[in-house]
Scaffold this motif. Structure first.
Motif, PDB file in Angstrom:
ATOM      1  N   ALA A  29       0.835  -1.205   0.000  1.00 15.18           N
ATOM      2  CA  ALA A  29       0.000   0.000   0.000  1.00 15.18           C
ATOM      3  C   ALA A  29       0.869   1.255   0.000  1.00 15.18           C
ATOM      4  O   ALA A  29       0.622   2.202  -0.757  1.00 15.18           O
ATOM      5  CB  ALA A  29      -0.939  -0.015   1.208  1.00 15.18           C
ATOM      6  N   VAL A  30       1.904   1.256   0.829  1.00 17.76           N
ATOM      7  CA  VAL A  30       2.799   2.418   0.898  1.00 17.76           C
ATOM      8  C   VAL A  30       3.460   2.629  -0.467  1.00 17.76           C
ATOM      9  O   VAL A  30       3.508   3.744  -0.983  1.00 17.76           O
ATOM     10  CB  VAL A  30       3.844   2.255   2.028  1.00 17.76           C
ATOM     11  CG1 VAL A  30       4.917   3.333   1.961  1.00 17.76           C
ATOM     12  CG2 VAL A  30       3.149   2.262   3.395  1.00 17.76           C
ATOM     13  N   LYS A  31       3.919   1.509  -1.078  1.00 19.10           N
ATOM     14  CA  LYS A  31       4.590   1.585  -2.384  1.00 19.10           C
ATOM     15  C   LYS A  31       3.640   2.160  -3.446  1.00 19.10           C
ATOM     16  O   LYS A  31       4.041   2.967  -4.284  1.00 19.10           O
ATOM     17  CB  LYS A  31       5.043   0.170  -2.784  1.00 19.10           C
ATOM     18  CG  LYS A  31       6.067   0.140  -3.878  1.00 19.10           C
ATOM     19  CD  LYS A  31       6.671  -1.247  -4.026  1.00 19.10           C
ATOM     20  CE  LYS A  31       6.962  -1.513  -5.485  1.00 19.10           C
ATOM     21  NZ  LYS A  31       6.809  -2.910  -5.832  1.00 19.10           N
ATOM     22  N   GLU A  32       2.378   1.752  -3.366  1.00 16.11           N
ATOM     23  CA  GLU A  32       1.410   2.204  -4.380  1.00 16.11           C
ATOM     24  C   GLU A  32       0.702   3.496  -3.978  1.00 16.11           C
ATOM     25  O   GLU A  32      -0.269   3.903  -4.613  1.00 16.11           O
ATOM     26  CB  GLU A  32       0.386   1.088  -4.628  1.00 16.11           C
ATOM     27  CG  GLU A  32       1.017  -0.094  -5.347  1.00 16.11           C
ATOM     28  CD  GLU A  32       0.130  -1.336  -5.343  1.00 16.11           C
ATOM     29  OE1 GLU A  32      -1.084  -1.226  -5.070  1.00 16.11           O
ATOM     30  OE2 GLU A  32       0.671  -2.430  -5.599  1.00 16.11           O
ATOM     31  N   GLU A  33       1.198   4.108  -2.906  1.00 12.26           N
ATOM     32  CA  GLU A  33       0.660   5.387  -2.417  1.00 12.26           C
ATOM     33  C   GLU A  33      -0.828   5.327  -2.064  1.00 12.26           C
ATOM     34  O   GLU A  33      -1.580   6.267  -2.298  1.00 12.26           O
ATOM     35  CB  GLU A  33       0.949   6.509  -3.413  1.00 12.26           C
ATOM     36  CG  GLU A  33       2.451   6.717  -3.573  1.00 12.26           C
ATOM     37  CD  GLU A  33       2.798   7.896  -4.460  1.00 12.26           C
ATOM     38  OE1 GLU A  33       1.898   8.601  -4.905  1.00 12.26           O
ATOM     39  OE2 GLU A  33       4.006   8.085  -4.684  1.00 12.26           O
TER      40      GLU A  33
END
Ligand code: SAM
Length: 217
Positions: A29-33
């Motif tokens: 989720a963090v990677k995909e903002e």
């Protein structure tokens, strides 16, 4: 970040490790903002759920299901979660993530605009929640509030995330870019309403992006 970065990093270093599937989802989720709850907010939710031991949780704003799954790990065994999301791009992932868990039978994903879904729920007899986590479109919080208050059981807890918007809510209106003024005004109105409502006792915490905790009297 509202609180000193070093202090936040230290506090977060004390937080309990997530189960592997959740930490994988968190990283993705963090990677995909995808804007999911921060570590500080996770700790707060974990504490509140342990204290409150709710029977029915309502979440407004599922995204990909991270916080719903996180709460399902902390809630009592008999508790259930209803979570609302309207954006198809998020729903595609949420449907899969919320099914691939041994708590799937305890999680209900309602698809649609939160205001419409909240109204439908509020009209259903017996549909009441003792823990509501508001984490959706910030500009809409004021519109959601009447329905959320109808759905909140007496002595129920309403936790709202992102209320300080990186601290900009505390700035003068004139220091805010024209683009962000509407959200600034609406969030201030929401905070004033929560803190001055006769129905609620509210505290504003500078945890994560700012969280309010309100108890219905
Ligand atoms: C901050 S994210 C939720 C993050 C999630 N609670 C988590 O921590 O894993 C807010 C979500 O609310 C959804 N949202 C925004 N407006 C909405 C609306 N009117 N109805 C339902 N969902 C909405 C967005 O699509 C987004 O996925």
């Amino acid at each position: 970040m509202i609180v000193d970065e070093r202090i936040t990093a230290y506090i977060n270093s004390l937080s309990i490790e997530l189960p592997l599937y959740l930490s994988t989802l968190e990283k993705e989720a963090v990677k995909e903002e995808v804007p999911i709850i921060k570590k500080e907010t996770q700790s707060l939710l974990r504490f509140l759920l342990a204290m409150k031991k709710p029977a029915h949780i309502l979440e407004v704003g599922t995204a990909v299901g991270f916080s719903a799954l996180f709460m399902s790990e902390c809630m009592p065994k008999t508790c259930d979660i209803t979570t609302i999301e309207k954006v198809e791009m998020r729903l595609v992932k949420a449907r899969v993530n919320l099914k691939n868990t041994d708590k799937a039978d305890k999680i209900r994903l309602l698809e649609g605009d939160a205001l419409v879904v909240l109204k439908e729920l509020a009209e259903k007899e017996g549909e009441r929640y003792d823990f509501i986590f508001m984490d959706a479109a910030k500009a809409q919080y004021m519109n959601y509030l009447p329905e959320v208050l109808r759905l909140l059981a007496p002595e129920g807890l309403l936790a709202t995330d992102n209320v300080l918007q990186d601290g900009t809510v505390a700035q003068s209106r004139y220091g805010i870019t024209r683009r962000d003024r509407t959200i600034h005004t609406r969030m201030r109105e929401y905070l004033y309403t929560l803190t001055h409502s006769e129905q609620l006792v509210t505290t504003v915490l500078s945890v994560g992006d700012g969280v309010t905790l309100s108890i219905k009297q």
